[in-house]
Design a protein around this motif. Structure first.
Motif, PDB file in Angstrom:
ATOM      1  N   VAL A 143       2.149  -5.432   2.623  1.00 14.35           N
ATOM      2  CA  VAL A 143       0.876  -5.907   3.525  1.00 14.35           C
ATOM      3  C   VAL A 143       0.709  -7.831   3.005  1.00 14.35           C
ATOM      4  O   VAL A 143       0.423  -8.539   3.903  1.00 14.35           O
ATOM      5  CB  VAL A 143      -0.369  -5.459   3.235  1.00 14.35           C
TER       6      VAL A 143
ATOM      7  N   TYR B 148       0.838  -1.306   0.161  1.00 12.95           N
ATOM      8  CA  TYR B 148       0.068  -0.075  -0.053  1.00 12.95           C
ATOM      9  C   TYR B 148       0.773   1.240   0.028  1.00 12.95           C
ATOM     10  O   TYR B 148       2.032   1.257   0.615  1.00 12.95           O
ATOM     11  CB  TYR B 148      -0.769   0.177   1.524  1.00 12.95           C
TER      12      TYR B 148
ATOM     13  N   GLU C  54     -15.216 -11.888   8.392  1.00 14.90           N
ATOM     14  CA  GLU C  54     -15.819 -11.955   9.784  1.00 14.90           C
ATOM     15  C   GLU C  54     -17.399 -11.776   9.832  1.00 14.90           C
ATOM     16  O   GLU C  54     -17.876 -11.095  10.652  1.00 14.90           O
ATOM     17  CB  GLU C  54     -15.221 -10.652  10.418  1.00 14.90           C
TER      18      GLU C  54
ATOM     19  N   PRO D 212      -3.727 -13.045  13.002  1.00 14.29           N
ATOM     20  CA  PRO D 212      -3.747 -11.847  14.057  1.00 14.29           C
ATOM     21  C   PRO D 212      -4.327 -10.615  13.194  1.00 14.29           C
ATOM     22  O   PRO D 212      -4.394 -10.709  11.972  1.00 14.29           O
ATOM     23  CB  PRO D 212      -2.302 -11.631  14.355  1.00 14.29           C
ATOM     24  N   SER D 213      -5.014  -9.678  14.031  1.00 15.24           N
ATOM     25  CA  SER D 213      -5.375  -8.548  13.555  1.00 15.24           C
ATOM     26  C   SER D 213      -4.213  -7.863  12.783  1.00 15.24           C
ATOM     27  O   SER D 213      -3.137  -7.793  13.192  1.00 15.24           O
ATOM     28  CB  SER D 213      -5.754  -7.603  14.565  1.00 15.24           C
ATOM     29  N   GLY D 214      -4.525  -7.396  11.501  1.00 13.22           N
ATOM     30  CA  GLY D 214      -3.470  -6.552  10.854  1.00 13.22           C
ATOM     31  C   GLY D 214      -2.420  -7.417  10.076  1.00 13.22           C
ATOM     32  O   GLY D 214      -1.819  -7.189   9.222  1.00 13.22           O
ATOM     33  N   SER D 215      -2.826  -8.821   9.900  1.00 16.59           N
ATOM     34  CA  SER D 215      -1.982  -9.738   9.354  1.00 16.59           C
ATOM     35  C   SER D 215      -2.101  -9.932   7.753  1.00 16.59           C
ATOM     36  O   SER D 215      -1.317 -10.334   7.096  1.00 16.59           O
ATOM     37  CB  SER D 215      -2.109 -11.242   9.869  1.00 16.59           C
ATOM     38  N   GLY D 216      -3.516  -9.164   7.296  1.00 15.36           N
ATOM     39  CA  GLY D 216      -3.591  -9.127   5.970  1.00 15.36           C
ATOM     40  C   GLY D 216      -4.835  -9.853   5.262  1.00 15.36           C
ATOM     41  O   GLY D 216      -4.810  -9.994   3.992  1.00 15.36           O
ATOM     42  N   LYS D 217      -5.588 -10.422   6.105  1.00 15.66           N
ATOM     43  CA  LYS D 217      -6.546 -11.287   5.712  1.00 15.66           C
ATOM     44  C   LYS D 217      -7.748 -10.566   4.815  1.00 15.66           C
ATOM     45  O   LYS D 217      -8.235 -10.998   3.705  1.00 15.66           O
ATOM     46  CB  LYS D 217      -7.469 -11.637   7.302  1.00 15.66           C
ATOM     47  N   SER D 218      -8.118  -9.448   5.335  1.00 15.74           N
ATOM     48  CA  SER D 218      -9.063  -8.579   4.540  1.00 15.74           C
ATOM     49  C   SER D 218      -8.595  -7.894   3.084  1.00 15.74           C
ATOM     50  O   SER D 218      -9.135  -8.109   2.099  1.00 15.74           O
ATOM     51  CB  SER D 218      -9.470  -7.418   5.265  1.00 15.74           C
ATOM     52  N   THR D 219      -7.302  -7.658   3.236  1.00 14.63           N
ATOM     53  CA  THR D 219      -6.860  -7.303   2.024  1.00 14.63           C
ATOM     54  C   THR D 219      -6.745  -8.475   1.193  1.00 14.63           C
ATOM     55  O   THR D 219      -6.939  -8.438  -0.104  1.00 14.63           O
ATOM     56  CB  THR D 219      -4.950  -6.893   2.314  1.00 14.63           C
TER      57      THR D 219
ATOM     58  N   HIS E 128     -12.062 -14.918  13.349  1.00 15.17           N
ATOM     59  CA  HIS E 128     -11.159 -14.950  14.515  1.00 15.17           C
ATOM     60  C   HIS E 128     -11.659 -15.992  15.457  1.00 15.17           C
ATOM     61  O   HIS E 128     -10.923 -16.095  16.349  1.00 15.17           O
ATOM     62  CB  HIS E 128     -11.377 -13.433  15.375  1.00 15.17           C
TER      63      HIS E 128
HETATM   64  N1  ATP Z   1      -5.795   1.194   2.238  1.00 20.58           N
HETATM   65  C1  ATP Z   1      -4.806   0.899   2.998  1.00 20.58           C
HETATM   66  N2  ATP Z   1      -3.580   1.692   3.072  1.00 20.58           N
HETATM   67  C2  ATP Z   1      -2.621   1.422   3.695  1.00 20.58           C
HETATM   68  N3  ATP Z   1      -2.436   0.526   4.655  1.00 20.58           N
HETATM   69  C3  ATP Z   1      -3.495  -0.485   4.645  1.00 20.58           C
HETATM   70  C4  ATP Z   1      -4.805  -0.290   3.836  1.00 20.58           C
HETATM   71  N4  ATP Z   1      -5.528  -1.263   4.079  1.00 20.58           N
HETATM   72  C5  ATP Z   1      -4.823  -2.007   5.266  1.00 20.58           C
HETATM   73  N5  ATP Z   1      -3.714  -1.686   5.493  1.00 20.58           N
HETATM   74  C6  ATP Z   1      -2.787  -2.216   6.268  1.00 20.58           C
HETATM   75  O1  ATP Z   1      -2.394  -3.512   5.920  1.00 20.58           O
HETATM   76  C7  ATP Z   1      -2.243  -4.400   7.086  1.00 20.58           C
HETATM   77  C8  ATP Z   1      -3.173  -5.394   6.863  1.00 20.58           C
HETATM   78  O2  ATP Z   1      -4.622  -5.042   6.798  1.00 20.58           O
HETATM   79  P1  ATP Z   1      -5.905  -5.948   6.954  1.00 20.58           P
HETATM   80  O3  ATP Z   1      -7.143  -5.164   6.913  1.00 20.58           O
HETATM   81  O4  ATP Z   1      -5.898  -6.715   5.616  1.00 20.58           O
HETATM   82  O5  ATP Z   1      -5.729  -6.944   8.057  1.00 20.58           O
HETATM   83  P2  ATP Z   1      -6.610  -8.049   8.848  1.00 20.58           P
HETATM   84  O6  ATP Z   1      -6.025  -8.948   9.007  1.00 20.58           O
HETATM   85  O7  ATP Z   1      -8.004  -8.029   7.940  1.00 20.58           O
HETATM   86  O8  ATP Z   1      -6.920  -7.340  10.262  1.00 20.58           O
HETATM   87  P3  ATP Z   1      -8.162  -7.479  11.203  1.00 20.58           P
HETATM   88  O9  ATP Z   1      -8.153  -8.843  11.779  1.00 20.58           O
HETATM   89  O10 ATP Z   1      -7.925  -6.565  12.264  1.00 20.58           O
HETATM   90  O11 ATP Z   1      -9.317  -7.251  10.333  1.00 20.58           O
HETATM   91  C9  ATP Z   1      -2.439  -3.475   8.283  1.00 20.58           C
HETATM   92  O12 ATP Z   1      -0.963  -3.249   8.666  1.00 20.58           O
HETATM   93  C10 ATP Z   1      -3.387  -2.360   7.649  1.00 20.58           C
HETATM   94  O13 ATP Z   1      -2.964  -1.098   8.401  1.00 20.58           O
END
Ligand code: ATP
Ligand code: MG
Length: 234
Positions: free
Chosen positions: A24, A16, A172, A43-50, A205
């Motif tokens: 990410v 990103y 989720e 874990p939260s922030g690991s990149g699942k939603s991405t 989760h």
């Molecule tokens: N549009 C964006 N621009 C910059 N960084 C981003 C963007 N979207 C996500 N991130 C970063 O990418 C990393 C992964 O985010 P993501 O939302 O994929 O995590 P996640 O595993 O889904 O977390 P959660 O369990 O909290 O939902 C995080 O560090 C987040 O801050």
């Protein structure tokens, strides 16, 4: 081809930002066959939603290839991507994003309305059948705000399935629900998976829910750390 994987991720990476870059996802490779029922944990922030957004063609990878039904997403223009999403993909989120001023039925019909305007008779019939399957036929004319949170999420499931989507991406889907409603939503997704062969990728989760899928893909620091089948007692 019948055995073309529904999802193919080939060395996918995501960064990103331009000035300040955040990596990410790194070297994500896996395939998902039609009919799978898999969990994505981490874990939260690991990149699942991405990861889910890349599979859903809502975002583009920095490196590597994402293929849905054998089609490489990077080869498609915006219209091609929209067409592919309409054909293949249903989405369920933690917050259901139902339209509050519309009824449950109108919300389930929304994918059809967005695609081509007024839904056909056949589409109405399908939407009512879907609401029946999620146990809400008698609530179909209630406004989305006049039913409980668990019922709203069941409407969101029916909406994700409208148009017989072969692949549902759920981020989720039970994150906002109590145990009883979580179990019900999970059971409904499993029911569509078993009876219709719908493929589900479910970010969760909740380890108990993950253990009830057939495959657990775990993401740590943007990499696939584990990807294992779940053994179910017969
Ligand atoms: N549009 C964006 N621009 C910059 N960084 C981003 C963007 N979207 C996500 N991130 C970063 O990418 C990393 C992964 O985010 P993501 O939302 O994929 O995590 P996640 O595993 O889904 O977390 P959660 O369990 O909290 O939902 C995080 O560090 C987040 O801050
Ligand atoms: Mg997330």
């Amino acid at each position: 081809m019948a055995d073309t994987p529904i999802v193919q991720m080939e060395k996918v990476g995501k960064v990103y930002g331009t000035k300040i870059q955040t990596r990410v996802l790194t070297d994500v490779t896996f395939t998902v066959q039609q009919g799978e029922f898999a969990a994505i944990i981490g874990p939260s922030g690991s990149g699942k939603s991405t990861l889910l957004n890349l599979i859903g063609a809502l975002d583009k990878p920095t490196e590597g290839a994402v293929k849905i039904g054998g089609e490489t997403l990077s080869g498609l223009d915006d219209e091609g991507l929209a067409r592919l999403r309409r054909r293949y993909l249903g989405f369920i989120f933690q917050f259901h994003y139902l339209l509050p001023d519309f009824t449950a039925l109108e919300n389930v019909l929304m994918p059809f309305s967005v695609a081509h305007g007024a839904p056909t008779r056949q589409e109405r019939k399908e939407a009512i059948e879907l609401l029946e399957r999620v146990g809400l036929k008698d609530r179909m004319n209630n406004r989305a705000t006049d039913i409980s949170g668990g019922q709203q999420q069941r409407v969101a499931i029916a909406r994700a399935l409208a148009g017989r989507k072969p692949l549902v991406l759920a981020d989720e889907p039970t994150g906002n629900l109590d145990t009883e409603n979580s179990n019900e939503v999970f059971a409904l997704m499993r029911d569509f998976n078993l009876k219709d062969g719908t493929t589900f990728l479910i970010v969760t989760h909740d380890p108990n829910l993950a253990e009830r899928t057939d495959r657990i893909i775990s993401v740590i620091d943007g990499r696939i750390a584990h990807d294992v089948p779940v053994a179910h007692p017969k």
